[in-house]
Design a protein around this motif. Structure first.
Motif, PDB file in Angstrom:
ATOM      1  N   PHE A 224     -22.842 -12.411 -27.304  1.00 25.77           N
ATOM      2  CA  PHE A 224     -23.118 -12.350 -28.718  1.00 25.77           C
ATOM      3  C   PHE A 224     -23.628 -13.091 -29.324  1.00 25.77           C
ATOM      4  CE2 PHE A 224     -21.057 -12.868 -32.924  1.00 25.77           C
ATOM      5  CZ  PHE A 224     -21.552 -11.495 -33.694  1.00 25.77           C
ATOM      6  N   PHE A 225     -23.261 -14.385 -29.256  1.00 19.57           N
ATOM      7  CA  PHE A 225     -23.961 -15.710 -29.777  1.00 19.57           C
ATOM      8  C   PHE A 225     -25.536 -15.746 -29.491  1.00 19.57           C
ATOM      9  CE2 PHE A 225     -19.490 -16.390 -30.097  1.00 19.57           C
ATOM     10  CZ  PHE A 225     -19.372 -16.466 -31.304  1.00 19.57           C
ATOM     11  N   ARG A 226     -25.598 -15.676 -28.011  1.00 20.05           N
ATOM     12  CA  ARG A 226     -26.784 -16.108 -27.183  1.00 20.05           C
ATOM     13  C   ARG A 226     -28.071 -15.220 -27.384  1.00 20.05           C
ATOM     14  NH1 ARG A 226     -26.327 -20.294 -23.260  1.00 20.05           N
ATOM     15  NH2 ARG A 226     -23.970 -20.847 -23.024  1.00 20.05           N
ATOM     16  N   VAL A 227     -27.786 -13.910 -27.320  1.00 24.46           N
ATOM     17  CA  VAL A 227     -28.835 -12.806 -27.317  1.00 24.46           C
ATOM     18  C   VAL A 227     -29.433 -12.714 -28.824  1.00 24.46           C
ATOM     19  CG1 VAL A 227     -29.302 -10.461 -27.564  1.00 24.46           C
ATOM     20  CG2 VAL A 227     -28.020 -11.435 -25.617  1.00 24.46           C
ATOM     21  N   HIS A 228     -28.584 -13.016 -30.018  1.00 21.78           N
ATOM     22  CA  HIS A 228     -29.284 -13.033 -31.260  1.00 21.78           C
ATOM     23  C   HIS A 228     -30.148 -14.160 -31.549  1.00 21.78           C
ATOM     24  CE1 HIS A 228     -29.692 -11.624 -35.316  1.00 21.78           C
ATOM     25  NE2 HIS A 228     -29.279 -12.744 -36.046  1.00 21.78           N
ATOM     26  N   THR A 229     -29.533 -15.167 -31.071  1.00 17.32           N
ATOM     27  CA  THR A 229     -30.068 -16.691 -31.444  1.00 17.32           C
ATOM     28  C   THR A 229     -30.869 -17.123 -30.481  1.00 17.32           C
ATOM     29  OG1 THR A 229     -28.390 -17.978 -30.436  1.00 17.32           O
ATOM     30  CG2 THR A 229     -27.816 -17.190 -32.856  1.00 17.32           C
ATOM     31  N   GLY A 230     -30.796 -16.868 -29.218  1.00 18.40           N
ATOM     32  CA  GLY A 230     -31.721 -17.556 -28.096  1.00 18.40           C
ATOM     33  C   GLY A 230     -31.155 -18.932 -27.884  1.00 18.40           C
TER      34      GLY A 230
ATOM     35  N   MET B  26      -8.788 -24.847 -45.053  1.00 13.72           N
ATOM     36  CA  MET B  26      -8.617 -23.303 -45.193  1.00 13.72           C
ATOM     37  C   MET B  26      -7.369 -22.598 -44.555  1.00 13.72           C
ATOM     38  SD  MET B  26     -12.698 -23.106 -45.375  1.00 13.72           S
ATOM     39  CE  MET B  26     -12.805 -21.246 -45.410  1.00 13.72           C
ATOM     40  N   ASP B  27      -6.851 -23.154 -43.692  1.00 13.51           N
ATOM     41  CA  ASP B  27      -5.777 -22.861 -42.728  1.00 13.51           C
ATOM     42  C   ASP B  27      -6.556 -21.498 -42.045  1.00 13.51           C
ATOM     43  OD1 ASP B  27      -3.301 -22.593 -41.852  1.00 13.51           O
ATOM     44  OD2 ASP B  27      -2.460 -21.197 -43.230  1.00 13.51           O
ATOM     45  N   VAL B  28      -7.390 -21.749 -41.353  1.00 11.83           N
ATOM     46  CA  VAL B  28      -8.236 -20.646 -40.717  1.00 11.83           C
ATOM     47  C   VAL B  28      -8.079 -20.862 -39.151  1.00 11.83           C
ATOM     48  CG1 VAL B  28     -10.458 -19.855 -40.022  1.00 11.83           C
ATOM     49  CG2 VAL B  28      -9.796 -20.139 -42.530  1.00 11.83           C
ATOM     50  N   GLU B  29      -7.408 -19.701 -38.600  1.00  8.22           N
ATOM     51  CA  GLU B  29      -7.217 -19.697 -37.112  1.00  8.22           C
ATOM     52  C   GLU B  29      -8.368 -19.079 -36.258  1.00  8.22           C
ATOM     53  OE1 GLU B  29      -3.168 -19.424 -35.897  1.00  8.22           O
ATOM     54  OE2 GLU B  29      -2.660 -20.922 -37.471  1.00  8.22           O
ATOM     55  N   GLU B  30      -8.511 -17.863 -36.978  1.00  7.86           N
ATOM     56  CA  GLU B  30      -9.308 -16.794 -36.464  1.00  7.86           C
ATOM     57  C   GLU B  30     -10.670 -16.811 -37.150  1.00  7.86           C
ATOM     58  OE1 GLU B  30      -8.378 -12.493 -34.331  1.00  7.86           O
ATOM     59  OE2 GLU B  30      -8.070 -12.614 -36.633  1.00  7.86           O
ATOM     60  N   LEU B  31     -11.869 -16.853 -36.516  1.00 10.27           N
ATOM     61  CA  LEU B  31     -13.127 -16.835 -37.357  1.00 10.27           C
ATOM     62  C   LEU B  31     -13.945 -15.628 -37.050  1.00 10.27           C
ATOM     63  CD1 LEU B  31     -14.400 -20.293 -35.346  1.00 10.27           C
ATOM     64  CD2 LEU B  31     -13.358 -20.207 -37.666  1.00 10.27           C
ATOM     65  N   TYR B  32     -14.210 -15.429 -38.118  1.00 14.89           N
ATOM     66  CA  TYR B  32     -15.357 -14.153 -38.420  1.00 14.89           C
ATOM     67  C   TYR B  32     -16.710 -14.621 -38.010  1.00 14.89           C
ATOM     68  CZ  TYR B  32     -18.075 -10.357 -40.342  1.00 14.89           C
ATOM     69  OH  TYR B  32     -18.811  -9.462 -40.506  1.00 14.89           O
ATOM     70  N   CYS B  33     -17.362 -13.655 -37.243  1.00 17.46           N
ATOM     71  CA  CYS B  33     -18.812 -14.237 -36.846  1.00 17.46           C
ATOM     72  C   CYS B  33     -19.721 -13.106 -36.918  1.00 17.46           C
ATOM     73  CB  CYS B  33     -18.853 -14.984 -35.230  1.00 17.46           C
ATOM     74  SG  CYS B  33     -17.649 -16.203 -34.689  1.00 17.46           S
ATOM     75  N   PHE B  34     -20.711 -13.325 -37.450  1.00 15.56           N
ATOM     76  CA  PHE B  34     -21.533 -12.130 -37.510  1.00 15.56           C
ATOM     77  C   PHE B  34     -23.046 -12.605 -37.571  1.00 15.56           C
ATOM     78  CE2 PHE B  34     -21.335 -13.122 -42.075  1.00 15.56           C
ATOM     79  CZ  PHE B  34     -22.567 -12.814 -42.569  1.00 15.56           C
ATOM     80  N   GLN B  35     -23.893 -11.858 -37.020  1.00 14.47           N
ATOM     81  CA  GLN B  35     -25.346 -11.989 -37.067  1.00 14.47           C
ATOM     82  C   GLN B  35     -26.014 -11.918 -38.345  1.00 14.47           C
ATOM     83  OE1 GLN B  35     -26.151  -8.790 -34.324  1.00 14.47           O
ATOM     84  NE2 GLN B  35     -25.406  -9.765 -32.606  1.00 14.47           N
ATOM     85  N   ASP B  36     -26.764 -13.005 -38.377  1.00 18.03           N
ATOM     86  CA  ASP B  36     -27.426 -13.284 -39.951  1.00 18.03           C
ATOM     87  C   ASP B  36     -28.166 -12.082 -39.936  1.00 18.03           C
ATOM     88  OD1 ASP B  36     -27.602 -15.550 -42.134  1.00 18.03           O
ATOM     89  OD2 ASP B  36     -29.654 -14.697 -41.677  1.00 18.03           O
ATOM     90  N   PHE B  37     -28.547 -11.835 -41.280  1.00 18.69           N
ATOM     91  CA  PHE B  37     -29.338 -10.582 -41.840  1.00 18.69           C
ATOM     92  C   PHE B  37     -30.866 -11.037 -41.691  1.00 18.69           C
ATOM     93  CE2 PHE B  37     -25.908  -9.247 -44.884  1.00 18.69           C
ATOM     94  CZ  PHE B  37     -25.146  -9.168 -43.990  1.00 18.69           C
ATOM     95  N   HIS B  38     -31.080 -12.489 -41.750  1.00 20.15           N
ATOM     96  CA  HIS B  38     -32.535 -12.792 -41.939  1.00 20.15           C
ATOM     97  C   HIS B  38     -33.055 -13.742 -40.894  1.00 20.15           C
ATOM     98  CE1 HIS B  38     -32.200 -10.967 -45.899  1.00 20.15           C
ATOM     99  NE2 HIS B  38     -31.101 -11.769 -46.054  1.00 20.15           N
ATOM    100  N   PHE B  39     -31.936 -14.582 -40.247  1.00 15.63           N
ATOM    101  CA  PHE B  39     -32.549 -15.788 -39.441  1.00 15.63           C
ATOM    102  C   PHE B  39     -32.100 -15.251 -38.072  1.00 15.63           C
ATOM    103  CE2 PHE B  39     -32.212 -18.081 -43.389  1.00 15.63           C
ATOM    104  CZ  PHE B  39     -33.631 -18.412 -43.602  1.00 15.63           C
ATOM    105  N   PRO B  40     -32.217 -16.064 -36.970  1.00 11.42           N
ATOM    106  CA  PRO B  40     -31.755 -15.688 -35.746  1.00 11.42           C
ATOM    107  C   PRO B  40     -30.562 -16.930 -35.739  1.00 11.42           C
ATOM    108  CG  PRO B  40     -33.820 -17.354 -35.772  1.00 11.42           C
ATOM    109  CD  PRO B  40     -33.688 -16.740 -36.867  1.00 11.42           C
ATOM    110  N   ALA B  41     -29.690 -16.610 -36.435  1.00 11.91           N
ATOM    111  CA  ALA B  41     -28.336 -17.555 -36.358  1.00 11.91           C
ATOM    112  C   ALA B  41     -27.272 -16.548 -36.592  1.00 11.91           C
ATOM    113  CB  ALA B  41     -28.656 -18.377 -37.736  1.00 11.91           C
ATOM    114  N   ILE B  42     -26.048 -17.333 -36.153  1.00 16.07           N
ATOM    115  CA  ILE B  42     -24.798 -16.645 -36.240  1.00 16.07           C
ATOM    116  C   ILE B  42     -24.003 -17.198 -37.334  1.00 16.07           C
ATOM    117  CG2 ILE B  42     -22.330 -16.418 -35.314  1.00 16.07           C
ATOM    118  CD1 ILE B  42     -24.757 -14.835 -33.861  1.00 16.07           C
TER     119      ILE B  42
END
Length: 146
Positions: A99-105, A31-47
């Motif tokens: 950012f990743f750890r707090v939302h997901t555990g 996909m020629d992706v170098e920069e990743l967009y990450c966001f906290q899932d709306f429903h699950f404890p996932a990124i």
């Protein structure tokens, strides 16, 4: 078209980095992706993680809404206020900040779960529980995997 499929669980190293599974890195490269967009899932404890197009999809939806509605406000709060851009290091590892750890555990292991156009990061036991609940819900609704 390449898709993020399957799941894998990897250990986090002493510096707080985790290797992104090779099949997922291959999809990102295709996909020629170098920069990743990450966001906290709306429903699950996932990124949720994808390329910049993932953010663009949400922003197109947001542009269709009246900016003064609660829905527009909520969506912006979650996709902008709950999102970050990151890059993998040259070895294909992702630094797992608070950012990743707090939302997901997430602690010492991460489950990567493919979601077609993006992938997710989960605490392994939370992923297994959510997958079992989804399977049970589909069974109850009469949906089969035919």
């Amino acid at each position: 078209m390449s898709r993020f499929l399957s799941n894998a669980t990897n250990k986090i190293d002493a510096k707080g980095r985790v290797s992104v599974p090779a099949p997922f890195r291959s999809v990102l490269a295709s996909m020629d992706v170098e920069e990743l967009y990450c966001f906290q899932d709306f429903h699950f404890p996932a990124i949720n993680i994808g390329g910049p197009e993932l953010l663009a999809r949400f922003e197109r939806r947001l542009a269709e809404l009246d900016p003064f509605t609660q829905e527009a406000n909520d969506l912006s709060l979650l996709i902008h206020g709950g999102g970050v851009f990151v890059r993998l290091d040259k070895e294909g590892r992702l630094a797992l900040t608070d950012f990743f750890r707090v939302h997901t555990g997430i602690e010492d292991e991460v489950t990567f779960a493919g979601r077609a156009e993006f992938f997710q990061l989960w605490r392994p036991d939370a992923f297994l529980a959510a997958q079992a609940a989804a399977r049970a819900g589909l069974k109850l609704s009469g949906t089969s995997s035919r």
